[in-house]
Write a protein that holds these residues in place. Structure first.
Motif, PDB file in Angstrom:
ATOM      1  N   ARG A  82       0.830  -1.204   0.000  1.00 26.61           N
ATOM      2  CA  ARG A  82       0.000   0.000   0.000  1.00 26.61           C
ATOM      3  C   ARG A  82       0.863   1.251   0.000  1.00 26.61           C
ATOM      4  N   ARG A  83       0.259   2.347  -0.375  1.00 22.61           N
ATOM      5  CA  ARG A  83       0.869   3.671  -0.425  1.00 22.61           C
ATOM      6  C   ARG A  83       1.922   3.783  -1.528  1.00 22.61           C
ATOM      7  N   GLY A  85       0.630   3.807  -4.785  1.00 23.56           N
ATOM      8  CA  GLY A  85      -0.168   4.300  -5.901  1.00 23.56           C
ATOM      9  C   GLY A  85      -0.770   3.207  -6.768  1.00 23.56           C
ATOM     10  N   ALA A  87      -3.473   1.258  -6.214  1.00 25.12           N
ATOM     11  CA  ALA A  87      -4.933   1.356  -6.304  1.00 25.12           C
ATOM     12  C   ALA A  87      -5.329   2.443  -7.301  1.00 25.12           C
ATOM     13  N   LYS A  88      -4.623   3.557  -7.274  1.00 29.82           N
ATOM     14  CA  LYS A  88      -4.887   4.651  -8.207  1.00 29.82           C
ATOM     15  C   LYS A  88      -4.663   4.187  -9.653  1.00 29.82           C
ATOM     16  N   VAL A 116      -9.971   5.277   4.986  1.00 26.44           N
ATOM     17  CA  VAL A 116      -8.804   5.352   4.105  1.00 26.44           C
ATOM     18  C   VAL A 116      -9.248   5.234   2.654  1.00 26.44           C
ATOM     19  N   ALA A 117     -10.092   4.249   2.362  1.00 33.53           N
ATOM     20  CA  ALA A 117     -10.576   4.058   0.986  1.00 33.53           C
ATOM     21  C   ALA A 117     -11.445   5.239   0.544  1.00 33.53           C
ATOM     22  N   THR A 119     -11.362   8.323   1.504  1.00 30.80           N
ATOM     23  CA  THR A 119     -10.478   9.470   1.236  1.00 30.80           C
ATOM     24  C   THR A 119      -9.778   9.314  -0.104  1.00 30.80           C
ATOM     25  N   MET A 120      -9.282   8.113  -0.388  1.00 30.48           N
ATOM     26  CA  MET A 120      -8.613   7.879  -1.668  1.00 30.48           C
ATOM     27  C   MET A 120      -9.582   8.096  -2.839  1.00 30.48           C
ATOM     28  N   TYR A 121     -10.781   7.531  -2.728  1.00 30.86           N
ATOM     29  CA  TYR A 121     -11.753   7.678  -3.817  1.00 30.86           C
ATOM     30  C   TYR A 121     -12.124   9.149  -4.033  1.00 30.86           C
ATOM     31  N   LYS A 123     -10.173  11.687  -3.493  1.00 31.18           N
ATOM     32  CA  LYS A 123      -9.021  12.292  -4.187  1.00 31.18           C
ATOM     33  C   LYS A 123      -9.025  11.951  -5.673  1.00 31.18           C
ATOM     34  N   LEU A 124      -9.615  10.795  -6.024  1.00 31.09           N
ATOM     35  CA  LEU A 124      -9.707  10.382  -7.425  1.00 31.09           C
ATOM     36  C   LEU A 124     -10.916  10.998  -8.145  1.00 31.09           C
TER      37      LEU A 124
END
Length: 173
Positions: A82-83, A85, A87-88, A116-117, A119-121, A123-124
């Motif tokens: 993880r971390r 990139g 997943a992105k 966490v997920a 927040t990532m979504y 950002k996407l």
């Protein structure tokens, strides 16, 4: 150097390290095979130089008319990768495939506790479209966010106007 490639049947013998995460939804063998048979382009893997599966994404295209969309069924990356990139990058592949299929949006479901997920979504570019009550079974059952991102075909962004009230799983189209 990480390799992003299509998922293969034999990968099912090597992805337990990814599926052991408690936030990863796991399915029966026939479910994975069904996705691989029907939507192979939506089933992608991130592989390490040594051949270890680092993560994967599984999805499909579904719906009719302005509800034609790409759907993320599962996205997961093993904790030790993880971390980076990954997943992105996997999401970008799914979004690109959905664009090529002329989808209006991409959607996914995520546990409301998985900050966490979420927040990532966000950002996407994903928004919380609606809350689905008791979507995930457990003790107790847990709500999900239905998150969406409009694609270029949805010029007026109608697909991402949030609903103001929660729905139940049986109300999902």
């Amino acid at each position: 150097m990480t390799t992003l490639r299509p998922f293969r049947c034999e990968d099912m013998f090597h992805f337990n390290n990814v599926n052991l995460d408690p936030l990863t939804e796991t399915y029966g063998l026939s479910f994975y095979l069904q996705y691989l048979a029907h939507w192979p382009e939506y089933f992608q893997v991130a592989e390490s130089p040594s051949g270890v599966i680092m993560g994967y994404i599984m999805g499909k295209a579904e719906g009719h008319g302005e509800n034609w969309h790409g759907h993320v069924t599962a996205l997961t990356v093993a904790p030790e990768y993880r971390r980076l990139g990954l997943a992105k990058q996997l999401m970008a592949i799914l979004e690109d495939i959905s664009e090529k299929k002329r989808c209006y949006f991409v959607d996914l479901f995520v546990r409301v506790s998985n900050l966490v997920a979420i927040t990532m979504y966000k950002k996407l570019g994903y928004i919380v479209y609606r809350t689905v009550l008791q979507y995930y079974s457990g003790d107790p059952d847990e709500d999900a966010y239905d998150m969406r991102k409009a694609l270029s075909r949805d010029v007026h962004q109608k697909s991402v106007v949030p609903l103001t009230h929660p729905v139940r799983p049986e109300d999902i189209e």
